[in-house]
Motif scaffolding. Structure first.
Motif, short mmCIF file in Angstrom:
data_model
loop_
_atom_site.label_atom_id
_atom_site.label_comp_id
_atom_site.label_asym_id
_atom_site.label_seq_id
_atom_site.Cartn_x
_atom_site.Cartn_y
_atom_site.Cartn_z
N LYS A 194 1.13 -1.38 0.02
CA LYS A 194 -0.21 0.53 -0.49
C LYS A 194 0.21 1.34 -0.22
N TYR A 195 2.08 1.28 0.67
CA TYR A 195 2.72 2.66 0.95
C TYR A 195 4.01 2.81 0.80
N PHE A 196 4.85 1.93 0.57
CA PHE A 196 5.73 1.40 -0.55
C PHE A 196 6.06 0.74 -2.08
N ARG A 197 5.76 -0.06 -2.09
CA ARG A 197 5.58 -0.46 -3.60
C ARG A 197 5.28 0.61 -4.56
N LYS A 198 6.06 0.51 -5.64
CA LYS A 198 5.34 1.03 -6.74
C LYS A 198 4.81 0.56 -7.20
N PRO A 199 3.00 1.88 -7.95
CA PRO A 199 2.32 1.09 -8.27
C PRO A 199 3.05 0.42 -9.55
N GLN A 200 1.31 -0.88 -10.44
CA GLN A 200 2.51 -1.20 -11.64
C GLN A 200 1.56 -0.74 -12.61
N GLU A 201 2.63 -0.24 -13.45
CA GLU A 201 2.28 0.43 -14.76
C GLU A 201 1.08 -0.02 -15.55
N PRO A 202 0.38 0.83 -15.92
CA PRO A 202 -1.10 0.01 -16.52
C PRO A 202 -0.21 -0.60 -17.84
N GLU A 203 -0.76 -1.63 -19.12
CA GLU A 203 -0.40 -2.00 -20.18
C GLU A 203 -0.53 -1.18 -21.08
N TRP A 204 -0.04 -1.30 -21.84
CA TRP A 204 -0.30 -0.16 -23.27
C TRP A 204 -0.90 -1.58 -24.80
N GLN A 205 -2.26 -0.98 -25.03
CA GLN A 205 -2.39 -1.91 -26.34
C GLN A 205 -2.76 -1.08 -27.74
N ASN A 206 -2.79 -1.52 -28.72
CA ASN A 206 -2.92 -0.89 -29.63
C ASN A 206 -4.22 -1.13 -29.86
N PHE A 207 -4.58 -0.16 -30.96
CA PHE A 207 -5.70 -0.99 -32.35
C PHE A 207 -5.64 0.64 -33.36
N SER A 208 -6.32 -0.89 -34.30
CA SER A 208 -5.86 -0.36 -35.42
C SER A 208 -7.44 -0.29 -36.80
N ALA A 209 -7.96 0.08 -37.16
CA ALA A 209 -8.35 -0.51 -37.94
C ALA A 209 -8.04 -0.22 -39.87
N PRO A 210 -7.79 -1.15 -40.00
CA PRO A 210 -8.01 -1.71 -41.30
C PRO A 210 -8.11 -0.36 -43.22
N TYR A 211 -7.36 -0.63 -43.83
CA TYR A 211 -8.09 0.10 -45.03
C TYR A 211 -8.87 0.10 -45.46
N GLY A 212 -9.68 0.57 -45.27
CA GLY A 212 -11.26 1.12 -45.97
C GLY A 212 -12.21 0.73 -45.08
N VAL A 213 -12.11 0.58 -43.90
CA VAL A 213 -13.20 0.67 -42.91
C VAL A 213 -12.99 1.80 -42.06
N TYR A 214 -13.80 1.72 -40.98
CA TYR A 214 -13.39 3.02 -39.49
C TYR A 214 -13.92 1.60 -38.38
N ALA A 215 -13.60 2.41 -36.77
CA ALA A 215 -14.21 1.01 -36.31
C ALA A 215 -14.06 2.03 -34.74
N ASN A 216 -15.11 1.55 -34.16
CA ASN A 216 -14.95 2.22 -32.72
C ASN A 216 -15.26 1.67 -32.01
N ILE A 217 -14.15 3.26 -30.53
CA ILE A 217 -14.07 2.68 -29.56
C ILE A 217 -14.65 2.98 -28.15
N VAL A 218 -14.06 1.73 -27.01
CA VAL A 218 -14.60 2.83 -25.62
C VAL A 218 -13.44 2.49 -24.46
N LEU A 219 -13.05 3.98 -24.26
CA LEU A 219 -11.59 3.56 -23.64
C LEU A 219 -12.19 3.13 -22.36
N PRO A 220 -11.14 2.69 -21.40
CA PRO A 220 -10.96 2.45 -20.27
C PRO A 220 -12.37 4.04 -19.43
N ASP A 221 -11.99 4.68 -19.76
CA ASP A 221 -13.09 5.67 -18.83
C ASP A 221 -14.42 6.57 -18.93
N ASN A 222 -14.73 5.29 -20.40
CA ASN A 222 -16.37 5.50 -21.02
C ASN A 222 -15.79 6.48 -22.18
#
Length: 336
Positions: free
Chosen positions: A110-138
């Motif tokens: 709680k007090y001493f250990r460094k909080p674990q960094e969140p993992e980053w992820q990549n999302f790609s939309a293929p050519y010719g289409v588009y995509a919708n994404i909902v982020l962690p904060d909505n």
């Protein structure tokens, strides 16, 4: 008889008081054993004697000594509970160590250990289409063709940051205490609760269009506050300009519409090349400045190029490129 009994009463008194001689004690014993009446007389006399002469006197009792004996007796009876208490002390001592270790680990976490960094992820939309994404904060993102959005599995710290390569339309959930930022190369766009579009394909000019809300756009050496309904344009030379614009033109792609409103063919061909991953080469430089007005809704690339060819004074030549399955195509643009 009565005189005889009285005589022996005196003798019984001496006997019970311990003052008889052996001869008197033998005489009394013989008299009691003569018949049952003598025995009853003796026992009756003894009952009266015992009542009048108790075994001890109350004033002779040693109270303190009696208390001591009582507590010693109680102490013997209470030995088992005391042994039980000692057993529990031993058990508590055994349990205390793991509890201390567990508490220390929790405190460290709680007090001493460094909080674990969140993992980053990549999302790609293929050519010719588009995509919708909902982020962690909505917050919501519509990602355009050939674009990539990088975002963490959770937003940590005071800012909600994502990275964009390409084009996206953002609808940011309002949170004044945690601003939302989009990083595009060396440019950062910051919002709280806002709807905006960023067009930033590699090798092209960068455009930030504000639909609603407020935006701050940071570029090396300066920060711009973008009003609603305005666009910030940063060209390939790094020059920045802000102007009022038709936001529909820059955001309609998320509904399948490509709208051009008096745009030069250099921009039109550059946008089609980014969205469909094709090479469009203008062979005659004077073609670049020709402006067109057109609206395409879910059209195929070949159909759009054919319509442009019919509208503008140009000629298109399509070539299929690539061998071994690496198929590409290009368009060569000539003036008529």
């Amino acid at each position: 008889m009565n005189e005889n009994v009285r005589e022996y009463e005196e003798l019984m008194s001496l006997y019970l008081d311990g003052g008889c001689t052996p001869e008197q004690e033998a005489r009394l014993a013989a008299w009691v054993g003569e018949n049952p009446d003598h025995a009853r007389e003796y026992h009756s006399f003894r009952n009266v004697w015992d009542a009048e002469h108790p075994a001890f006197r109350f004033e002779s009792i040693d109270v303190d000594n009696a208390k001591k004996r009582v507590w010693e007796s109680v102490g013997i009876v209470r030995r088992k509970p005391l042994i039980f208490i000692e057993w529990w002390k031993n058990v508590a001592a055994v349990l205390l160590l793991p509890l201390l270790i567990f508490g220390t680990v929790l405190s460290y976490e709680k007090y001493f250990r460094k909080p674990q960094e969140p993992e980053w992820q990549n999302f790609s939309a293929p050519y010719g289409v588009y995509a919708n994404i909902v982020l962690p904060d909505n917050s919501k993102v519509c990602l355009n063709s050939g674009s990539t959005l990088s975002y963490p599995s959770r937003f940590a710290g005071g800012k909600r940051s994502v990275k964009l390569d390409g084009e996206a339309y953002f609808e940011v959930l309002s949170d004044i205490d945690h601003p939302f930022s989009v990083i595009v190369d060396d440019m950062e766009v910051t919002a709280t609760g806002t709807a905006f579009n960023i067009e930033a394909y590699p090798g092209t000019s960068k455009r930030v269009t504000l639909v609603t809300g407020k935006l701050g756009v940071s570029v090396p050496g300066n920060i711009y506050a973008l009003p609603q309904g305005y666009q910030l344009l940063r060209n390939s030379d790094g020059d920045v300009s802000c102007f009022s614009t038709d936001t529909f033109k820059w955001t309609s792609w998320r509904t399948g519409i490509l709208a051009f409103r008096g745009d030069p063919l250099s921009y039109v061909f550059g946008r089609l090349s980014s969205l469909y991953d094709v090479d469009i080469k203008v062979m005659d430089a004077e073609v670049n400045d020709y402006q067109i007005r057109a609206t395409f809704r879910n059209e195929k690339l070949d159909d759009m190029m054919s319509l442009i060819e019919q509208t503008a004074p140009i000629r298109c030549q399509r070539n299929d490129l690539g061998d071994d399955g690496d198929h590409r195509m290009e368009y060569l643009i000539f003036s008529k």
